[in-house]
Every structure is written in structure tokens, then in C-alpha cells.
Enzyme design. Structure first.
Site, PDB file in Angstrom:
ATOM      1  N   GLY A  79      -0.684   0.809  17.338  1.00 60.14           N
ATOM      2  CA  GLY A  79      -1.987   0.174  17.489  1.00 60.14           C
ATOM      3  C   GLY A  79      -3.179   1.107  17.486  1.00 60.14           C
ATOM      4  O   GLY A  79      -4.238   0.764  18.021  1.00 60.14           O
ATOM      5  N   HIS A 134      -3.946   0.378   4.207  1.00 62.98           N
ATOM      6  CA  HIS A 134      -2.730   1.015   3.687  1.00 62.98           C
ATOM      7  C   HIS A 134      -2.951   2.531   3.684  1.00 62.98           C
ATOM      8  O   HIS A 134      -4.006   3.002   3.235  1.00 62.98           O
ATOM      9  CB  HIS A 134      -2.435   0.516   2.266  1.00 62.98           C
ATOM     10  CG  HIS A 134      -1.170   1.103   1.726  1.00 62.98           C
ATOM     11  ND1 HIS A 134       0.076   0.703   2.180  1.00 62.98           N
ATOM     12  CD2 HIS A 134      -0.946   2.083   0.824  1.00 62.98           C
ATOM     13  CE1 HIS A 134       1.005   1.411   1.570  1.00 62.98           C
ATOM     14  NE2 HIS A 134       0.415   2.257   0.739  1.00 62.98           N
ATOM     15  N   ASN A 149      -6.272  -5.591   4.792  1.00 59.44           N
ATOM     16  CA  ASN A 149      -5.168  -4.726   5.224  1.00 59.44           C
ATOM     17  C   ASN A 149      -5.557  -3.263   5.029  1.00 59.44           C
ATOM     18  O   ASN A 149      -6.261  -2.924   4.076  1.00 59.44           O
ATOM     19  CB  ASN A 149      -3.930  -5.027   4.367  1.00 59.44           C
ATOM     20  CG  ASN A 149      -2.749  -4.113   4.686  1.00 59.44           C
ATOM     21  OD1 ASN A 149      -2.366  -3.947   5.846  1.00 59.44           O
ATOM     22  ND2 ASN A 149      -2.176  -3.501   3.650  1.00 59.44           N
TER      23      ASN A 149
HETATM   24  C1  GAR Z   1      -0.964   3.108   9.884  1.00 63.51           C
HETATM   25  O1  GAR Z   1      -0.885   4.361   9.278  1.00 63.51           O
HETATM   26  C2  GAR Z   1      -1.177   2.027   8.844  1.00 63.51           C
HETATM   27  O2  GAR Z   1      -2.009   2.424   7.803  1.00 63.51           O
HETATM   28  C3  GAR Z   1       0.232   1.820   8.355  1.00 63.51           C
HETATM   29  O3  GAR Z   1       1.019   1.849   9.531  1.00 63.51           O
HETATM   30  C4  GAR Z   1       0.389   2.725  10.488  1.00 63.51           C
HETATM   31  C5  GAR Z   1       0.236   1.949  11.770  1.00 63.51           C
HETATM   32  O4  GAR Z   1      -0.299   2.743  12.799  1.00 63.51           O
HETATM   33  N1  GAR Z   1       0.346   0.578   7.644  1.00 63.51           N
HETATM   34  C6  GAR Z   1       1.161   0.428   6.599  1.00 63.51           C
HETATM   35  O5  GAR Z   1       1.921   1.280   6.219  1.00 63.51           O
HETATM   36  C7  GAR Z   1       1.078  -0.944   5.935  1.00 63.51           C
HETATM   37  N2  GAR Z   1       1.691  -0.917   4.640  1.00 63.51           N
HETATM   38  P1  GAR Z   1      -1.023   2.098  14.054  1.00 63.51           P
HETATM   39  O6  GAR Z   1      -0.093   1.016  14.616  1.00 63.51           O
HETATM   40  O7  GAR Z   1      -1.177   3.238  15.007  1.00 63.51           O
HETATM   41  O8  GAR Z   1      -2.335   1.521  13.620  1.00 63.51           O
END
Ligand code: GAR
Length: 202
Positions: A14, A108, A106
Site C-alpha cells: 500500500g 504500472h 492503474n
Molecule cells: C507497485 O510497484 C505497483 O506499481 C505494482 O505493484 C506494486 C505495489 O506496491 N503494480 C503492478 O505491478 C500492477 N501490474 P504498493 O502496494 O506498495 O503500492
């Protein structure tokens, strides 16, 4: 001023949710109000962050029957205008996207169209970038459509890959230098459009 009621969908630690909540607190995100967090994974670190900020949080496990119906019901109940996928690792169906009336965006962790689509998420994205030997990567915020990571791009930011990087060090740099800045900015941009439309309808 009217604001866009915003839901943030999360699966993990998060930190992007935190960046959005911090931006709301410091005025960077002023057209959007984070009104709901939806976590698809019980125990996700993001849930504690929502609770600490006193933001309502629904935990709806993705593996349980009726997942999308339950998410749509929660979005309707909280009168959500837009949804932000912030480290949400599920893929939403075309039916879901058609039935939610507002925009879905979203983040990415790569420069789309590189290292994206089904199977590219989290650390695996950075591992793929390092395996390929790219010297520059980054993050992208885009609209969500039925093609994974295929919707129109809203914002991108490039980040250097450094010698000796591991997936973990690269992920951290991409978060710090791109994701946590880009996502609140893009959310503000989309929310401002919604808030303006709401004002016009008054
Ligand atoms: C982040 O790096 C986000 O960009 C990625 O997951 C991580 C979540 O971190 N999302 C993806 O890969 C979606 N395809 P967080 O829970 O600390 O925000």
C-alpha cells in the site's frame, strides 16, 4: 468545491495508497476524496494504512465467489465516481469495466508498452527489465480497459537503471522517483475532470 469520490483498490503493502492519502493531506490531491479502500487480500499491509487514516476499508478476497459483484456493490454503496488501482494485482473483467460507470486508472511499474500485460506485476516487472538489460525504465498511469495494461496512457515518468541493480533496488527507485509522484498527479487530473462535470450539473 465538489470532489470525485475515489476508491483505491489494493493487494499489497500500500505504498501507492499512502502516496495518495499523503497527497490528499498536503493538497496535491484536492479534486478527489479517498472515500473507500478495497483490498482483495486479507492481511495486506495496505489495510492497516487505510485504518490508520480512518478511511473505510472493505476486504473482499479475490478468490471467493462473487468477487466482482461484491466490489461493484461496495463502489455503488459508497457512491464512488472513480477507481484507482494502486498495486492491485487482479485483472478486472470486461464486464466489470463496462458496469462501473466511472473511470478506472492503474499504476504500472514500467514504461508501457514494455514489460506489461498478463503476468507482469510487482517485482517480476523489474526482474524482466533487468534481464533485458534496459538502461531506462519507469512507471505509467493509464486508463483500465479490457486489455491488461492496454488502456490509454495518462502519464509516464522514466527512471534510470543503475549498474548492480537488483529487482528490489530498482523497484524502490521506480517507486520513489516515479510512482509516488505520478499516481497522485494523474489521480488529481482525472478527479478534476469529474469534479468539474459535477459542478456543471448543479
Ligand atoms: C507497485 O510497484 C505497483 O506499481 C505494482 O505493484 C506494486 C505495489 O506496491 N503494480 C503492478 O505491478 C500492477 N501490474 P504498493 O502496494 O506498495 O503500492
Amino acid at each position: 468545491m465538489l470532489t470525485a469520490r475515489t476508491a483505491v483498490l489494493v493487494s499489497g503493502g500500500g505504498t501507492n495508497l499512502q502516496a495518495l492519502m499523503d497527497a490528499q493531506a498536503d493538497g496535491g490531491l484536492k479534486s478527489g476524496q479517498i472515500a473507500l479502500v478495497i483490498a482483495d487480500k486479507p492481511g495486506a499491509g495496505a489495510i492497516a494504512r487505510a485504518e490508520r487514516a480512518h478511511v473505510p476499508c472493505a476486504v473482499i478476497p479475490r478468490r471467493e465467489a462473487g468477487f466482482e459483484e461484491r466490489v461493484l456493490a461496495a463502489l455503488a454503496e459508497h457512491k464512488i465516481d472513480m477507481a484507482v488501482l494502486a498495486g492491485f494485482l487482479g485483472i478486472l473483467s470486461g464486464d466489470f469495466i463496462d458496469r462501473f460507470p466511472g473511470p478506472i486508472i492503474n499504476i504500472h511499474p514500467a514504461l508501457i508498452p514494455s514489460f506489461c500485460g498478463k503476468g507482469f506485476y510487482g517485482l517480476g516487472v523489474h526482474r524482466a527489465a533487468l534481464d533485458c538489460g534496459v538502461k531506462v525504465t519507469g512507471a505509467t498511469v493509464h486508463y483500465v480497459n479490457a486489455i491488461p495494461d492496454g488502456g490509454r496512457i495518462i502519464a509516464q515518468k522514466a527512471v534510470d537503471v543503475l549498474p548492480g541493480d537488483t529487482p528490489e533496488t530498482l523497484q524502490r527507485r521506480v517507486m520513489e522517483q516515479a510512482e509516488w509522484i505520478l499516481l497522485p498527479q494523474a489521480a488529481e487530473q482525472v478527479a478534476a475532470g469529474i469534479a468539474e462535470e459535477k459542478e456543471k450539473k448543479l
